[in-house]
Design a protein around this motif. Structure first.
Motif, PDB file in Angstrom:
ATOM      1  N   PHE A 182       3.674  -1.986 -31.836  1.00  0.00           N
ATOM      2  CA  PHE A 182       3.054  -3.467 -32.094  1.00  0.00           C
ATOM      3  C   PHE A 182       3.068  -3.592 -33.483  1.00  0.00           C
ATOM      4  CE2 PHE A 182       0.366  -1.323 -28.683  1.00  0.00           C
ATOM      5  CZ  PHE A 182       0.833  -1.994 -27.779  1.00  0.00           C
ATOM      6  N   ARG A 183       2.713  -4.846 -34.040  1.00  0.00           N
ATOM      7  CA  ARG A 183       3.038  -5.167 -35.421  1.00  0.00           C
ATOM      8  C   ARG A 183       2.470  -4.104 -36.280  1.00  0.00           C
ATOM      9  NH1 ARG A 183       1.650 -10.175 -38.161  1.00  0.00           N
ATOM     10  NH2 ARG A 183      -0.357 -10.218 -36.995  1.00  0.00           N
ATOM     11  N   ALA A 184       1.245  -3.570 -36.137  1.00  0.00           N
ATOM     12  CA  ALA A 184       0.669  -2.661 -37.050  1.00  0.00           C
ATOM     13  C   ALA A 184       0.179  -1.558 -36.551  1.00  0.00           C
ATOM     14  CB  ALA A 184      -0.332  -3.253 -38.150  1.00  0.00           C
ATOM     15  N   HIS A 185       0.604  -1.125 -35.284  1.00  0.00           N
ATOM     16  CA  HIS A 185       0.103   0.019 -34.345  1.00  0.00           C
ATOM     17  C   HIS A 185       0.915   0.495 -33.407  1.00  0.00           C
ATOM     18  CE1 HIS A 185      -3.540  -2.504 -35.675  1.00  0.00           C
ATOM     19  NE2 HIS A 185      -4.337  -1.471 -35.730  1.00  0.00           N
ATOM     20  N   THR A 186       0.758   1.768 -32.946  1.00  0.00           N
ATOM     21  CA  THR A 186       1.630   2.383 -31.876  1.00  0.00           C
ATOM     22  C   THR A 186       0.917   2.875 -30.672  1.00  0.00           C
ATOM     23  OG1 THR A 186       2.889   2.769 -33.857  1.00  0.00           O
ATOM     24  CG2 THR A 186       3.622   3.760 -31.764  1.00  0.00           C
ATOM     25  N   PRO A 208      -9.480   3.695 -19.241  1.00  0.00           N
ATOM     26  CA  PRO A 208     -10.765   2.987 -19.328  1.00  0.00           C
ATOM     27  C   PRO A 208     -10.757   1.671 -19.946  1.00  0.00           C
ATOM     28  CG  PRO A 208     -10.757   4.391 -21.287  1.00  0.00           C
ATOM     29  CD  PRO A 208      -9.395   4.557 -20.340  1.00  0.00           C
ATOM     30  N   LYS A 209     -11.491   0.813 -19.507  1.00  0.00           N
ATOM     31  CA  LYS A 209     -11.700  -0.650 -19.744  1.00  0.00           C
ATOM     32  C   LYS A 209     -11.516  -1.086 -21.170  1.00  0.00           C
ATOM     33  CE  LYS A 209     -14.455  -4.668 -18.970  1.00  0.00           C
ATOM     34  NZ  LYS A 209     -15.704  -5.318 -18.796  1.00  0.00           N
ATOM     35  N   ASP A 210     -12.125  -0.274 -22.062  1.00  0.00           N
ATOM     36  CA  ASP A 210     -11.956  -0.777 -23.819  1.00  0.00           C
ATOM     37  C   ASP A 210     -10.428  -0.405 -24.222  1.00  0.00           C
ATOM     38  OD1 ASP A 210     -12.252   2.127 -23.711  1.00  0.00           O
ATOM     39  OD2 ASP A 210     -13.536   2.212 -25.376  1.00  0.00           O
ATOM     40  N   PHE A 211      -9.826   0.531 -23.725  1.00  0.00           N
ATOM     41  CA  PHE A 211      -8.607   0.998 -24.128  1.00  0.00           C
ATOM     42  C   PHE A 211      -7.635  -0.107 -23.559  1.00  0.00           C
ATOM     43  CE2 PHE A 211      -6.332   5.052 -25.448  1.00  0.00           C
ATOM     44  CZ  PHE A 211      -5.118   4.457 -25.362  1.00  0.00           C
ATOM     45  N   VAL A 212      -7.859  -0.613 -22.430  1.00  0.00           N
ATOM     46  CA  VAL A 212      -6.945  -1.530 -21.682  1.00  0.00           C
ATOM     47  C   VAL A 212      -7.045  -2.819 -22.416  1.00  0.00           C
ATOM     48  CG1 VAL A 212      -6.465  -3.014 -19.679  1.00  0.00           C
ATOM     49  CG2 VAL A 212      -6.983  -0.578 -19.316  1.00  0.00           C
ATOM     50  N   GLU A 213      -8.336  -3.317 -22.755  1.00  0.00           N
ATOM     51  CA  GLU A 213      -8.692  -4.488 -23.533  1.00  0.00           C
ATOM     52  C   GLU A 213      -8.119  -4.038 -24.829  1.00  0.00           C
ATOM     53  OE1 GLU A 213     -12.721  -4.710 -23.413  1.00  0.00           O
ATOM     54  OE2 GLU A 213     -12.698  -5.883 -21.535  1.00  0.00           O
ATOM     55  N   LEU A 214      -8.108  -3.198 -25.643  1.00  0.00           N
ATOM     56  CA  LEU A 214      -7.245  -2.980 -26.767  1.00  0.00           C
ATOM     57  C   LEU A 214      -5.918  -3.300 -26.823  1.00  0.00           C
ATOM     58  CD1 LEU A 214      -7.249  -1.990 -29.789  1.00  0.00           C
ATOM     59  CD2 LEU A 214      -7.209   0.280 -28.994  1.00  0.00           C
ATOM     60  N   LEU A 215      -5.158  -2.676 -25.841  1.00  0.00           N
ATOM     61  CA  LEU A 215      -3.856  -2.900 -25.710  1.00  0.00           C
ATOM     62  C   LEU A 215      -3.401  -4.407 -25.359  1.00  0.00           C
ATOM     63  CD1 LEU A 215      -2.571   0.259 -23.368  1.00  0.00           C
ATOM     64  CD2 LEU A 215      -2.284  -0.076 -25.741  1.00  0.00           C
ATOM     65  N   GLU A 216      -4.188  -5.218 -24.769  1.00  0.00           N
ATOM     66  CA  GLU A 216      -3.925  -6.233 -24.548  1.00  0.00           C
ATOM     67  C   GLU A 216      -4.073  -7.244 -25.397  1.00  0.00           C
ATOM     68  OE1 GLU A 216      -6.970  -7.178 -21.314  1.00  0.00           O
ATOM     69  OE2 GLU A 216      -5.983  -6.565 -19.512  1.00  0.00           O
ATOM     70  N   VAL A 217      -4.934  -6.984 -26.418  1.00  0.00           N
ATOM     71  CA  VAL A 217      -5.028  -7.871 -27.664  1.00  0.00           C
ATOM     72  C   VAL A 217      -3.856  -7.410 -28.540  1.00  0.00           C
ATOM     73  CG1 VAL A 217      -6.440  -7.951 -29.827  1.00  0.00           C
ATOM     74  CG2 VAL A 217      -7.321  -7.963 -27.536  1.00  0.00           C
ATOM     75  N   LEU A 218      -3.623  -6.281 -28.421  1.00  0.00           N
ATOM     76  CA  LEU A 218      -2.405  -5.629 -29.364  1.00  0.00           C
ATOM     77  C   LEU A 218      -0.960  -6.458 -28.909  1.00  0.00           C
ATOM     78  CD1 LEU A 218      -3.198  -2.084 -29.897  1.00  0.00           C
ATOM     79  CD2 LEU A 218      -3.263  -3.645 -31.640  1.00  0.00           C
ATOM     80  N   ARG A 219      -0.889  -6.589 -27.461  1.00  0.00           N
ATOM     81  CA  ARG A 219       0.127  -7.463 -27.229  1.00  0.00           C
ATOM     82  C   ARG A 219       0.172  -8.823 -27.275  1.00  0.00           C
ATOM     83  NH1 ARG A 219      -0.879  -3.435 -21.981  1.00  0.00           N
ATOM     84  NH2 ARG A 219       0.583  -1.712 -22.327  1.00  0.00           N
ATOM     85  N   ASP A 270      -1.034 -10.263 -30.037  1.00  0.00           N
ATOM     86  CA  ASP A 270      -0.746 -10.557 -31.262  1.00  0.00           C
ATOM     87  C   ASP A 270       1.086 -10.111 -31.323  1.00  0.00           C
ATOM     88  OD1 ASP A 270      -1.470 -10.329 -34.378  1.00  0.00           O
ATOM     89  OD2 ASP A 270      -0.345  -8.484 -34.063  1.00  0.00           O
ATOM     90  N   LYS A 271       1.192  -9.216 -30.895  1.00  0.00           N
ATOM     91  CA  LYS A 271       2.811  -9.180 -30.872  1.00  0.00           C
ATOM     92  C   LYS A 271       3.670 -10.266 -30.483  1.00  0.00           C
ATOM     93  CE  LYS A 271       6.538  -5.815 -29.595  1.00  0.00           C
ATOM     94  NZ  LYS A 271       6.788  -4.625 -28.649  1.00  0.00           N
ATOM     95  N   SER A 272       3.455 -10.698 -29.135  1.00  0.00           N
ATOM     96  CA  SER A 272       3.796 -11.961 -28.609  1.00  0.00           C
ATOM     97  C   SER A 272       3.731 -13.144 -29.424  1.00  0.00           C
ATOM     98  CB  SER A 272       3.116 -12.122 -27.203  1.00  0.00           C
ATOM     99  OG  SER A 272       3.594 -13.335 -26.617  1.00  0.00           O
ATOM    100  N   GLU A 273       2.541 -13.244 -30.218  1.00  0.00           N
ATOM    101  CA  GLU A 273       2.244 -14.441 -30.981  1.00  0.00           C
ATOM    102  C   GLU A 273       3.157 -14.427 -32.506  1.00  0.00           C
ATOM    103  OE1 GLU A 273      -1.451 -16.724 -33.286  1.00  0.00           O
ATOM    104  OE2 GLU A 273      -1.647 -15.184 -31.796  1.00  0.00           O
ATOM    105  N   HIS A 274       3.414 -13.165 -32.746  1.00  0.00           N
ATOM    106  CA  HIS A 274       3.961 -12.928 -34.334  1.00  0.00           C
ATOM    107  C   HIS A 274       5.163 -12.241 -34.243  1.00  0.00           C
ATOM    108  CE1 HIS A 274       0.282 -14.764 -36.364  1.00  0.00           C
ATOM    109  NE2 HIS A 274      -0.469 -14.033 -35.534  1.00  0.00           N
ATOM    110  N   SER A 288       7.528  -8.770 -33.368  1.00  0.00           N
ATOM    111  CA  SER A 288       7.489  -7.086 -33.151  1.00  0.00           C
ATOM    112  C   SER A 288       7.653  -6.585 -34.916  1.00  0.00           C
ATOM    113  CB  SER A 288       8.407  -6.521 -32.484  1.00  0.00           C
ATOM    114  OG  SER A 288       9.728  -6.894 -32.904  1.00  0.00           O
ATOM    115  N   GLY A 289       7.663  -7.485 -35.547  1.00  0.00           N
ATOM    116  CA  GLY A 289       8.117  -6.819 -37.008  1.00  0.00           C
ATOM    117  C   GLY A 289       6.816  -6.241 -37.553  1.00  0.00           C
ATOM    118  N   GLU A 290       7.109  -5.069 -38.232  1.00  0.00           N
ATOM    119  CA  GLU A 290       5.771  -4.461 -38.804  1.00  0.00           C
ATOM    120  C   GLU A 290       5.315  -4.942 -40.123  1.00  0.00           C
ATOM    121  OE1 GLU A 290       5.033  -0.179 -40.716  1.00  0.00           O
ATOM    122  OE2 GLU A 290       6.854  -0.301 -39.952  1.00  0.00           O
ATOM    123  N   VAL A 291       4.014  -5.265 -40.371  1.00  0.00           N
ATOM    124  CA  VAL A 291       3.548  -5.939 -41.552  1.00  0.00           C
ATOM    125  C   VAL A 291       2.465  -4.728 -42.170  1.00  0.00           C
ATOM    126  CG1 VAL A 291       3.656  -8.116 -40.415  1.00  0.00           C
ATOM    127  CG2 VAL A 291       1.543  -6.633 -40.244  1.00  0.00           C
TER     128      VAL A 291
END
Length: 327
Positions: free
Chosen positions: A221-225, A305-316, A318-322, A324-327
């Motif tokens: 992702f932009r600032a996570h992996t 678990p649900k919270d982990f899935v939601e974290l990945l969804e938000v990161l994706r 953000d990556k789609s919006e901005h 894949s470049g690292e910031v």
């Protein structure tokens, strides 16, 4: 505090291939369901007879074909009570059970957590497990780490599972989200020991015990992996310490540096997700082992678990919006 006992009665003749062996060595091979240290305790406690006579010298050599009789009693001080706590049981038979542990559940009672643990739940679910040391728990997960754990329901099963664990024959794989963008996977081979100043934390230290963690990148992702990890050892906080050592701490891991670090120009949803993710983003997703009694190779998977899935969804998002470049 109450006292529980389990009576162990074993009998066999010394086979030809063990002629001339020490008593403790021979018994460890004749009765592999019990550890050598436990067998030595039985010998010293006068629980072992050779041809009808008590023999309490572990180093005594055997001549061959002697009749071995063990009449032992395992005494356990029961300090903990069973509690009606839900367990997500993935697999169970008369020898073992595998659970999918949720977050915010401590595995074993300790300072600050005298009850309400996995151990209390196990004593309620399978009361006979009181006769197994540590209620059959052979490996642990941190309070806020989710995922798969195996538990032994009998002493023989525990003995064999511990042997597999020590021989690195149990495969444990995890998934995690770390702060920072990794270039590629790799291996961390660094010893882990108690932190020199923080009593409840661990650290990479030369004087520590050997520890090895393999990891590979699943998604950037932009600032996570998002990564997949496999353990070659099982030190306390191993993944958390090793990833922090690489300067890629786990998201939400306040003890090892995983504080919120939102990328530039991210939306409020992303900021809130990172700030509110108050546990290490770590999940024990796969467990594989040889059944301690049947010898069958078994494998289990636990969904994220649900919270982990939601974290990945938000990161994706953000990556789609901005991009894949690292910031």
């Amino acid at each position: 505090m109450s006292t529980a006992h389990e009576k162990i009665q074993l009998q066999a003749n010394v086979p030809e291939n063990l002629f001339g062996k020490r008593l403790d060595q021979a018994l460890a091979e004749m009765f592999p369901d019990y550890s050598r240290s436990r067998i030595k305790e039985w010998i010293l406690a006068d629980y072992v007879k050779v041809d009808g006579q008590i023999l309490n010298r572990p180093r005594e050599k055997l001549l061959g074909e002697e009749l071995i009789e063990i009449d032992a009693q395992i005494e356990m001080q029961v300090q903990h009570k069973g509690q009606d706590i839900d367990l997500n049981i993935v697999f169970e038979d008369e020898h073992i059970l595998v659970i999918n542990k949720p977050m915010n559940l401590v595995v074993h009672p300790g300072a600050g957590n005298s009850d309400g643990t996995v151990l209390n739940a196990l004593l309620n679910h399978a009361p006979e497990i009181v006769n197994v040391p540590r209620a059959g728990i052979v490996h642990r997960l941190d309070k806020d780490t989710t995922g798969l754990m195996v538990v032994a329901k009998t002493i023989p099963a525990q003995t064999h599972l511990v042997e597999q664990l020590q021989a690195r024959e149990i495969s444990r794989e995890y998934e995690a989200v770390v702060v920072g963008t990794m270039v590629a996977g790799g291996t961390v081979d660094e010893p882990i020991g108690r932190h020199p100043t923080k009593r409840t934390s661990m650290a990479v230290r030369e004087s520590g015990k050997p520890a090895m963690t393999h990891y590979r990148v699943k998604e950037k992702f932009r600032a996570h992996t998002y990564i997949r990890l496999k353990l070659e050892s099982g030190r306390t906080h191993q993944i958390r310490v090793h990833m922090s050592h690489l300067r890629y701490p786990l998201v939400g891991d306040q003890a090892y540096g995983g504080r919120p670090r939102p990328p530039k120009a991210c939306n409020e949803n992303m900021v809130n997700m990172l700030r509110m993710f108050r546990r290490q983003a770590l999940h024990a997703i796969q467990l594989e082992l040889t059944h301690p009694v049947t010898g069958e190779w078994l494998s289990w998977q636990a969904p994220l678990p649900k919270d982990f899935v939601e974290l990945l969804e938000v990161l994706r998002e953000d990556k789609s919006e901005h991009g894949s470049g690292e910031v």
